[in-house]
Scaffold this motif. Structure first.
Motif, mmCIF file in Angstrom:
data_model
loop_
_atom_site.group_PDB
_atom_site.id
_atom_site.type_symbol
_atom_site.label_atom_id
_atom_site.label_comp_id
_atom_site.label_asym_id
_atom_site.label_seq_id
_atom_site.Cartn_x
_atom_site.Cartn_y
_atom_site.Cartn_z
ATOM 1 N N VAL A 122 -16.894 4.121 36.852
ATOM 2 C CA VAL A 122 -17.028 4.137 35.396
ATOM 3 C C VAL A 122 -15.745 3.633 34.738
ATOM 4 O O VAL A 122 -14.649 3.850 35.257
ATOM 5 N N LEU A 123 -15.895 2.940 33.598
ATOM 6 C CA LEU A 123 -14.714 2.550 32.824
ATOM 7 C C LEU A 123 -14.141 3.800 32.183
ATOM 8 O O LEU A 123 -14.850 4.503 31.443
ATOM 9 N N GLY A 124 -12.892 4.075 32.452
ATOM 10 C CA GLY A 124 -12.252 5.297 31.948
ATOM 11 C C GLY A 124 -11.801 5.162 30.505
ATOM 12 O O GLY A 124 -10.627 5.358 30.193
ATOM 13 N N ILE A 125 -12.749 4.816 29.621
ATOM 14 C CA ILE A 125 -12.432 4.603 28.207
ATOM 15 C C ILE A 125 -13.438 5.362 27.359
ATOM 16 O O ILE A 125 -14.652 5.223 27.537
ATOM 17 N N CYS A 126 -12.929 6.161 26.442
ATOM 18 C CA CYS A 126 -13.785 6.924 25.539
ATOM 19 C C CYS A 126 -14.530 5.963 24.619
ATOM 20 O O CYS A 126 -13.960 4.989 24.126
ATOM 21 N N THR A 127 -15.795 6.251 24.369
ATOM 22 C CA THR A 127 -16.602 5.365 23.529
ATOM 23 C C THR A 127 -16.428 5.650 22.041
ATOM 24 O O THR A 127 -17.092 5.027 21.217
ATOM 25 N N HIS A 128 -15.509 6.535 21.703
ATOM 26 C CA HIS A 128 -15.243 6.806 20.283
ATOM 27 C C HIS A 128 -14.288 5.753 19.735
ATOM 28 O O HIS A 128 -14.688 4.860 19.001
ATOM 29 N N LEU A 129 -13.017 5.825 20.147
ATOM 30 C CA LEU A 129 -12.025 4.871 19.643
ATOM 31 C C LEU A 129 -11.258 4.159 20.756
ATOM 32 O O LEU A 129 -10.205 3.582 20.513
ATOM 33 N N GLY A 130 -11.775 4.227 21.979
ATOM 34 C CA GLY A 130 -11.157 3.483 23.069
ATOM 35 C C GLY A 130 -9.965 4.157 23.718
ATOM 36 O O GLY A 130 -9.196 3.506 24.414
ATOM 37 N N CYS A 131 -9.808 5.449 23.510
ATOM 38 C CA CYS A 131 -8.725 6.185 24.189
ATOM 39 C C CYS A 131 -9.110 6.375 25.657
ATOM 40 O O CYS A 131 -10.245 6.133 26.048
ATOM 41 N N SER A 132 -8.153 6.841 26.452
ATOM 42 C CA SER A 132 -8.449 7.105 27.863
ATOM 43 C C SER A 132 -8.531 8.611 28.079
ATOM 44 O O SER A 132 -7.535 9.321 27.929
ATOM 45 N N PRO A 133 -9.720 9.132 28.398
ATOM 46 C CA PRO A 133 -9.858 10.569 28.650
ATOM 47 C C PRO A 133 -9.068 11.012 29.872
ATOM 48 O O PRO A 133 -8.616 10.190 30.678
ATOM 49 N N THR A 134 -8.928 12.310 30.009
ATOM 50 C CA THR A 134 -8.274 12.882 31.181
ATOM 51 C C THR A 134 -9.355 13.509 32.051
ATOM 52 O O THR A 134 -10.376 13.980 31.548
ATOM 53 N N GLU A 135 -9.105 13.504 33.345
ATOM 54 C CA GLU A 135 -10.095 14.093 34.243
ATOM 55 C C GLU A 135 -9.931 15.604 34.268
ATOM 56 O O GLU A 135 -8.831 16.130 34.339
ATOM 57 N N LYS A 136 -11.054 16.279 34.163
ATOM 58 C CA LYS A 136 -11.143 17.743 34.275
ATOM 59 C C LYS A 136 -12.292 18.002 35.240
ATOM 60 O O LYS A 136 -13.314 18.587 34.889
ATOM 61 N N LEU A 137 -12.136 17.484 36.458
ATOM 62 C CA LEU A 137 -13.240 17.444 37.406
ATOM 63 C C LEU A 137 -13.747 18.820 37.825
ATOM 64 O O LEU A 137 -14.944 19.007 38.026
#
Length: 200
Positions: A122-137
């Motif tokens: 998956v592209l690690g980019i938030c679909t809101h404003l293009g930030c990069s989320p953090t993993e909380k697996l």
């Protein structure tokens, strides 16, 4: 007689040394030509497919590969992580990924290629404003996510949350699930990101 043998010995040595130097020279001359056939950094940034080795990706692990200047997350989900996916449907904004972008073979709960359901790409980019989320697996309160957290991703900028298939939860700023890039398996240990078909 000794002089003739000495001359032959010198001749062999000279031929051997000359051949070795010639071989190094040919290798040095050929290197730029061989390297010029590989995709340049500009070509990779423009979208040339990139290969990812997943041979050492153990269950529960995530690695990041760059493609088109964007982070691509590759996660090997455990059986427990996979079991959680079906349970999340009522919590999600687009559980069947009807509005979200992914290759057709990945249009399933796992959002993964058939036969490799445990591997999320998956592209690690938030679909809101293009930030990069953090993993909380990990599920549960580890990382301050609350005891009911099923595991997934958190965008720290505006609080959007995604499950372990990168599907966005309801009532979040992000409107869509995270994007699945085009990719294919070269074999069980290598992925080609940016192409739907194997090279060759």
């Amino acid at each position: 007689m000794d002089k003739i043998q000495a001359d032959r010995g010198r001749r062999r040595l000279l031929i051997g040394v000359t051949s070795a130097i010639g071989g190094v020279g040919v290798g040095a001359l050929a290197t730029p030509f061989v390297l010029s056939m590989l995709p340049s950094a500009r070509a990779k940034a423009a979208g040339a497919p990139v290969e990812a080795d997943i041979s050492k990706l153990e269950p529960g692990m995530m690695v990041t590969q760059e493609w088109r200047g964007q982070p691509v997350w590759i996660i090997n989900r455990t059986p427990a992580m996979m079991a959680q996916l079906e349970k999340n449907a009522h919590l999600l904004s687009d559980p069947d990924s009807d509005r979200s972008e992914q290759p057709e073979p990945c249009k399933n709960v796992a959002r993964a290629m058939p036969g490799h359901d445990n591997i999320l790409v998956v592209l690690g980019i938030c679909t809101h404003l293009g930030c990069s989320p953090t993993e909380k697996l990990k599920a549960g309160n580890e990382g301050g996510m609350g005891s009911d957290w099923p595991g997934g991703f958190l965008c720290p900028c505006h609080g959007s949350k995604y499950d372990l298939s990168a599907r966005v939860f309801k009532n979040m700023p992000a409107p869509l699930n995270m994007r699945i890039p085009p990719y294919t398996y070269l074999d069980d240990q290598r992925l080609l990101i940016g192409a739907n078909k194997k090279r060759g």
